[in-house]
Design a protein around this motif. Structure first.
Motif, PDB file in Angstrom:
ATOM      1  N   ARG A  79       0.855  -1.202   0.000  1.00  0.00           N
ATOM      2  CA  ARG A  79       0.000   0.000   0.000  1.00  0.00           C
ATOM      3  C   ARG A  79       0.880   1.237   0.000  1.00  0.00           C
ATOM      4  N   ILE A  81       0.371   4.247  -1.227  1.00  0.00           N
ATOM      5  CA  ILE A  81      -0.346   5.476  -0.863  1.00  0.00           C
ATOM      6  C   ILE A  81      -1.403   5.109   0.174  1.00  0.00           C
ATOM      7  N   GLY A  82      -1.322   5.734   1.314  1.00  0.00           N
ATOM      8  CA  GLY A  82      -2.257   5.409   2.395  1.00  0.00           C
ATOM      9  C   GLY A  82      -3.549   6.198   2.275  1.00  0.00           C
ATOM     10  N   TYR A  83      -4.433   5.991   3.231  1.00  0.00           N
ATOM     11  CA  TYR A  83      -5.698   6.718   3.252  1.00  0.00           C
ATOM     12  C   TYR A  83      -5.537   8.029   4.014  1.00  0.00           C
ATOM     13  N   ALA A  84      -6.221   9.062   3.530  1.00  0.00           N
ATOM     14  CA  ALA A  84      -6.213  10.341   4.251  1.00  0.00           C
ATOM     15  C   ALA A  84      -7.050  10.200   5.512  1.00  0.00           C
ATOM     16  N   ASN A  85      -8.103   9.413   5.418  1.00  0.00           N
ATOM     17  CA  ASN A  85      -9.019   9.219   6.537  1.00  0.00           C
ATOM     18  C   ASN A  85      -9.184   7.711   6.720  1.00  0.00           C
ATOM     19  N   ASN A  86      -8.690   7.189   7.837  1.00  0.00           N
ATOM     20  CA  ASN A  86      -8.719   5.739   8.028  1.00  0.00           C
ATOM     21  C   ASN A  86      -9.117   5.428   9.459  1.00  0.00           C
TER      22      ASN A  86
ATOM     23  N   LEU B  29      -7.387  15.374  -2.759  1.00  0.00           N
ATOM     24  CA  LEU B  29      -8.762  15.468  -2.277  1.00  0.00           C
ATOM     25  C   LEU B  29      -9.318  16.837  -2.651  1.00  0.00           C
ATOM     26  N   PHE B  79     -13.863   4.007  -0.290  1.00  0.00           N
ATOM     27  CA  PHE B  79     -13.424   4.048   1.105  1.00  0.00           C
ATOM     28  C   PHE B  79     -14.016   5.314   1.695  1.00  0.00           C
ATOM     29  N   ASN B  81     -15.130   7.734   4.767  1.00  0.00           N
ATOM     30  CA  ASN B  81     -14.821   8.097   6.152  1.00  0.00           C
ATOM     31  C   ASN B  81     -13.988   7.025   6.863  1.00  0.00           C
ATOM     32  N   GLY B  82     -12.961   6.562   6.172  1.00  0.00           N
ATOM     33  CA  GLY B  82     -12.034   5.635   6.818  1.00  0.00           C
ATOM     34  C   GLY B  82     -12.476   4.196   6.852  1.00  0.00           C
ATOM     35  N   THR B 108     -15.309  11.917   3.706  1.00  0.00           N
ATOM     36  CA  THR B 108     -14.127  11.722   2.869  1.00  0.00           C
ATOM     37  C   THR B 108     -14.325  10.473   2.022  1.00  0.00           C
ATOM     38  N   GLU B 110     -12.434   8.029  -0.725  1.00  0.00           N
ATOM     39  CA  GLU B 110     -11.164   7.699  -1.366  1.00  0.00           C
ATOM     40  C   GLU B 110     -11.299   6.382  -2.121  1.00  0.00           C
ATOM     41  N   ARG B 113      -7.049   1.527  -1.715  1.00  0.00           N
ATOM     42  CA  ARG B 113      -5.609   1.779  -1.802  1.00  0.00           C
ATOM     43  C   ARG B 113      -4.833   0.468  -1.734  1.00  0.00           C
ATOM     44  N   ALA B 114      -4.192   0.115  -2.835  1.00  0.00           N
ATOM     45  CA  ALA B 114      -3.321  -1.059  -2.857  1.00  0.00           C
ATOM     46  C   ALA B 114      -2.459  -0.978  -4.100  1.00  0.00           C
ATOM     47  N   ALA B 115      -1.209  -1.400  -3.968  1.00  0.00           N
ATOM     48  CA  ALA B 115      -0.325  -1.400  -5.132  1.00  0.00           C
ATOM     49  C   ALA B 115      -0.920  -2.276  -6.234  1.00  0.00           C
ATOM     50  N   ALA B 182      -2.940  -4.707   2.799  1.00  0.00           N
ATOM     51  CA  ALA B 182      -3.533  -4.881   1.467  1.00  0.00           C
ATOM     52  C   ALA B 182      -3.414  -6.326   1.014  1.00  0.00           C
TER      53      ALA B 182
END
Ligand code: HEM
Ligand code: SF4
Ligand code: FES
Lengths: 216, 261
Positions: A79, A81-86, B29, B79, B81-82, B108, B110, B113-115, B182
């Motif tokens: 991963r 790039i991480g999440y801004a909100n996690n 964002l 994704f 709100n987290g 939020t 998004e 997220r994973a390579a 991930a």
């Protein structure tokens, strides 16, 4: 998946070592000026079976730590790039997400610990003491002296917290990694792992605390 | 609107949405204020409203994946709100409704997220890694011929139920998105165990697990640390049991396989 299997087997092996190590250390509570402990320590340093196990143990640590490094790095790379909100706290436990961090704390502790006790015991540097006309190395004295220092005691207590959290997740995790789960046995494994982690780490932590507070 | 709640007051929201032109460019964002969102809307309908606005203003609409909008195809992601598929458990994003949010909330949004899931555009990620894992062994080879009688092969009810539960995986990738590593292990294990439990799938069980696990590693997914986040976020409730079953399959396959490569 192969590496993770090695981690689980070495991890459980290290758990078995903890039991042996703790039982041996309990002799520090003997009120005999360290006689039993020093004799035990000589035995552990000279018995050929124990010496062999020492290398097996070293290999166990080496594989466990090496695979931990490789896997933790791979997992970071998975991963980029991480999440801004996690909000991972809503789906998993803190210790399960921080095994690498907890392991690193344990590793740092291990180095300090080995440097202070194992290295002088194995390679010389301890004072002598005579028990029943036989000269022994006084590892007991080193233990007593070390645990008069408040920050040294603090390192131990912190490290044992880290180990406890490492094992609270790790013990049952290792069984899962090996595919060993079953509705009948898994609840027992989880309960046992939790109790094991707490009791063993409490047992280790109580030793420096005992010497600091009650042995001056 | 039919079935709408007369007490439901429209909400004002602030959206922070990941915008990214394509794979090559970096994204960021972007904040969008929203007014008068009905709590009866689904999350995707709310995004439709925003996209209509953007189109009217001559801006590029936000790209996001969706298809069935009834929780069965696995196309929707996000994704929110987290959390993968938003704050509700056992729900896909298309089945998430705005009533789970409050007036004045900031949301939020998004992409996964994973390579192994590179971002195509905005919130759309490329999940073809899952397809390649499936192609590596997620099938049963059968000879075509006469149609066999139904119920010809006896299967214990418990096994049939477990296989069916595993087969409900919709391949959405929330497990990967939620996992701190991930890792794709929940998805892969659902596909492996579902087939290896049934008589028709047992013929290829060794090569299946070996090849699918190998492909999973090639795709660059992380390694499982048993956090359990995947199962907690899986919209259809795929159980962690499948992971352990796949590990047993894997260990016994590796121990006995003829395939030494
Ligand atoms: C006495 C010392 C230690 C014991 C008894 C121990 C035990 C364990 C056990 C039982 C596991 C679970 C394996 C699995 O989930 O399959 C584990 C995992 C792990 N350990 Fe240790 N460990 C020790 C020291 C260390 C050290 C020194 C490090 C790092 C430098 C470390 C890093 C890790 C990591 C990263 C994991 C992976 C977590 C996971 O995949 O779930 N450990 N350990
Ligand atoms: S296991 Fe669950 S979260 Fe993962 S792809 Fe399948 S349905 Fe989605
Ligand atoms: S759009 Fe099909 S599952 Fe959400």
């Amino acid at each position: 998946m192969g590496r993770k299997i090695v981690m689980s087997i070495t991890g459980l092996f290290l758990c078995s070592f903890l039991v042996v190590h703790l039982i041996g250390n309990l002799q520090l509570f003997n009120n005999d000026g360290g006689e039993a402990f020093n004799i035990y320590s000589r035995f552990m340093g000279t018995n050929p079976i124990i010496r062999t196990m020492e290398f097996v143990l070293l290999a166990g640590f080496a594989f466990h730590i090496y695979d931990a490094l490789v896997l933790t790095r791979r997992n970071k790379a998975a991963r980029p790039i991480g999440y801004a909100n996690n909000h991972p706290e809503q789906n998993s436990t803190w210790s399960s997400r921080n095994m690498g961090l907890l392991g690193t704390v344990i590793l740092v502790f291990l180095i300090i610990h080995l440097w202070n006790f194992f290295v002088p015991a194995r390679f010389g540097g301890l004072e002598g003491v005579v028990i029943d006309d036989v000269e022994y190395e006084n590892l007991y004295l080193r233990v007593v002296e070390s645990f008069q220092v408040w920050w040294y005691v603090a390192i131990y207590v912190v490290a044992m917290f880290a180990l406890a959290y490492h094992l609270i997740h790790g013990f049952q995790s290792a069984f899962q990694t090996l595919g060993l789960d079953h509705k009948k046995y898994t609840p027992f494994i989880q309960m046992f792992g939790y109790a094991f982690s707490v009791i063993v780490c409490f047992g280790f932590a109580i030793i420096p605390l005992y010497f600091f507070f009650f042995f001056r | 609107m039919a079935g709408s709640n007369p007490n439901a007051k429209p909400m004002d929201l602030t959206l922070k949405v990941w915008r990214q032109k394509n794979r090559e460019t970096a994204g960021q964002l972007v904040t969008y204020p929203m007014k008068g969102i009905s709590p009866d809307m689904s999350f995707l309908e709310m995004l439709d409203v925003l996209n209509d606005d953007l189109s009217v203003r001559g801006e590029e609409p936000i790209a996001f994946d969706h298809d069935c909008r009834e929780g069965i195809c696995g196309m929707c992601s996000l994704f929110i709100n987290g959390r993968a598929h938003g704050p509700e458990r056992g729900t896909t994003t298309c089945q998430l409704h705005m009533r789970h949010f409050n007036d004045g909330d900031t949301i939020t949004i998004e992409p996964w997220r994973a390579a192994a899931f590179p971002v195509h555009k905005d919130l759309v990620v490329d999940r073809s890694a899952f397809d390649r894992i499936q192609q590596a062994g997620g099938y049963i080879s059968v000879n075509t011929g006469g149609v066999p009688d139904a119920n010809e092969i006896p299967i214990p009810k418990i096994i049939a139920d477990k296989a069916f539960d595993a087969a409900t995986c919709i391949g959405c990738g929330a497990c990967v998105a939620a996992c701190k590593n991930a890792s794709a292990i929940l998805f892969v294990s659902a596909k492996v165990s579902q087939m290896s439990m049934l008589p028709q799938g047992k013929t290829e069980r060794k090569t299946r697990v070996e090849n699918m696990v190998a492909q999973m590693d090639i795709e660059g997914f992380g390694s499982c640390t048993n956090t359990g986040a995947c199962a907690a976020e899986c919209p259809v409730g795929i159980s962690l049991e499948n992971i352990n079953m796949m590990r047993r399959e894997f260990i016994s396959a590796k121990a006995t396989s003829e395939n030494l490569a």
